[in-house]
Motif scaffolding. Structure first.
Motif, mmCIF file in Angstrom:
data_model
loop_
_atom_site.group_PDB
_atom_site.id
_atom_site.type_symbol
_atom_site.label_atom_id
_atom_site.label_comp_id
_atom_site.label_asym_id
_atom_site.label_seq_id
_atom_site.Cartn_x
_atom_site.Cartn_y
_atom_site.Cartn_z
ATOM 1 N N MET A 184 -27.983 7.846 -0.593
ATOM 2 C CA MET A 184 -27.903 7.396 0.809
ATOM 3 C C MET A 184 -26.521 6.796 1.061
ATOM 4 O O MET A 184 -25.877 6.309 0.135
ATOM 5 C CB MET A 184 -28.977 6.328 1.062
ATOM 6 N N THR A 185 -26.092 6.821 2.290
ATOM 7 C CA THR A 185 -24.819 6.187 2.642
ATOM 8 C C THR A 185 -25.090 4.745 3.035
ATOM 9 O O THR A 185 -25.909 4.481 3.916
ATOM 10 C CB THR A 185 -24.141 6.941 3.801
ATOM 11 N N LEU A 186 -24.430 3.838 2.342
ATOM 12 C CA LEU A 186 -24.527 2.406 2.679
ATOM 13 C C LEU A 186 -23.285 2.037 3.479
ATOM 14 O O LEU A 186 -22.159 2.186 2.992
ATOM 15 C CB LEU A 186 -24.567 1.557 1.395
ATOM 16 N N LEU A 241 -30.874 4.834 -3.779
ATOM 17 C CA LEU A 241 -31.982 3.970 -3.354
ATOM 18 C C LEU A 241 -32.841 3.643 -4.578
ATOM 19 O O LEU A 241 -33.199 4.531 -5.348
ATOM 20 C CB LEU A 241 -32.824 4.725 -2.325
ATOM 21 N N TRP A 283 -35.506 -1.783 1.987
ATOM 22 C CA TRP A 283 -34.936 -0.676 1.206
ATOM 23 C C TRP A 283 -33.963 -1.320 0.204
ATOM 24 O O TRP A 283 -33.028 -2.024 0.595
ATOM 25 C CB TRP A 283 -34.183 0.270 2.129
ATOM 26 N N LEU A 300 -28.134 2.095 6.377
ATOM 27 C CA LEU A 300 -28.354 3.129 5.362
ATOM 28 C C LEU A 300 -28.592 4.442 6.095
ATOM 29 O O LEU A 300 -29.303 4.450 7.112
ATOM 30 C CB LEU A 300 -29.589 2.805 4.518
ATOM 31 N N THR A 301 -28.019 5.521 5.585
ATOM 32 C CA THR A 301 -28.240 6.823 6.212
ATOM 33 C C THR A 301 -28.613 7.850 5.148
ATOM 34 O O THR A 301 -27.904 7.984 4.144
ATOM 35 C CB THR A 301 -26.959 7.317 6.920
ATOM 36 N N SER A 308 -31.186 0.071 9.659
ATOM 37 C CA SER A 308 -30.179 -0.995 9.708
ATOM 38 C C SER A 308 -30.831 -2.341 9.936
ATOM 39 O O SER A 308 -31.927 -2.438 10.490
ATOM 40 C CB SER A 308 -29.144 -0.718 10.804
#
Ligand SMILES: Cc1cc2nc3c(=O)[nH]c(=O)nc-3n(C[C@H](O)[C@H](O)[C@H](O)COP(=O)(O)O)c2cc1C
Length: 235
Positions: free
Chosen positions: A70-72, A88, A96, A118-119, A132
């Protein structure tokens, strides 16, 4: 080297190396090509953790590559955003979870500004999830359990404790790794100071199901009075 081929045609490596060629390749690659499963917006669960869990299991079932990546995104004290991919570690009622070195750039940014986004993007199923909210540190026990479950190489590099600092010389890295190896041999349960597990406690979670005709289905959960409200969003 062979040509670069996308749906709309093939280019030589020299063409792609030019600015115009790259632009053409970018425009020639199609998106949203995965197999989107049914997203029953009217019967979505009342809690985003439940829907995330369903979507995540589905992504695993159909073989999405690294679905837990995931993108943080974090924000520095001066307001500058930065983002990177992480793994994750858990999802539960608290949020999360991910575990990192608190002295890294992302750790310092979280200390200065304890909020994050997070994405997740799972192309095979054309699904994106955006989360978020505020970030809190989990207990030291959670962080220690995470650290001790990591492979030895990952623990050694983490014990050097210098992630995101300027790299000067291979010899420095080699010395630090050797020191970490000796330390781990002497105390296999050692956990570096600063190893921290965090939870993003979302106040917003959006589930996005892409559609090639661009009639994307979007459902946003928002925290309201300790519960969750939900709304559909325009594509
Ligand atoms: C698939 C993938 C998984 C990653 N997993 C982690 C991870 O679990 N922990 C970590 O610190 N960095 C991980 N990284 C590296 C981060 O993206 C990033 O480069 C690093 O954490 C330094 O970020 P920072 O300088 O913003 O602190 C991963 C990268 C990728 C592409």
């Amino acid at each position: 080297m062979s040509d670069v081929c996308v749906e709309s045609g093939c280019w030589t490596v020299e063409q792609v190396a030019s600015v115009e060629g790259l632009r053409e390749v970018l425009r020639g690659i199609s998106v949203l090509k995965g197999q989107a499963p049914e997203f029953d917006l009217d019967n979505a669960p009342g809690n985003p953790v439940e829907l995330f869990s369903t979507w995540f299991r589905y992504a695993v079932d159909v073989g999405v590559v690294e679905p837990h990546a995931m993108t943080l995104s974090t924000v520095a004290a001066d307001g500058r955003p930065s983002a990177r991919v992480l793994i994750l570690k858990d999802v539960d009622a608290t949020g999360w979870h991910f575990a990192i070195n608190a002295g890294s750039r992302k750790g310092l940014e979280l200390a200065a500004n304890p909020v994050a986004a997070l994405t997740f993007y799972w192309p095979q199923v054309v699904r994106q999830v955006r989360i978020s909210g505020p970030v809190v540190a989990d207990s030291p026990q959670v962080a220690a359990a995470d650290f001790l479950a990591r492979p030895i190489g990952s623990r050694q590099i983490a014990l050097t404790g210098r992630q995101s600092q300027i790299f000067h010389a291979d010899s420095e890295l080699e010395d630090a790794l050797e020191k970490a190896r000796v330390e781990l041999e002497a105390s296999p349960d050692s956990v570096p100071t600063g190893w921290t597990s965090y939870a993003v406690q979302p106040d917003e979670v959006e589930f996005w199901q892409g559609d090639p005709a661009r009639l994307h289905k979007r459902l946003r959960y928002e925290r309201i009075d300790g519960g969750w409200g939900r709304n559909r969003l325009w594509p």
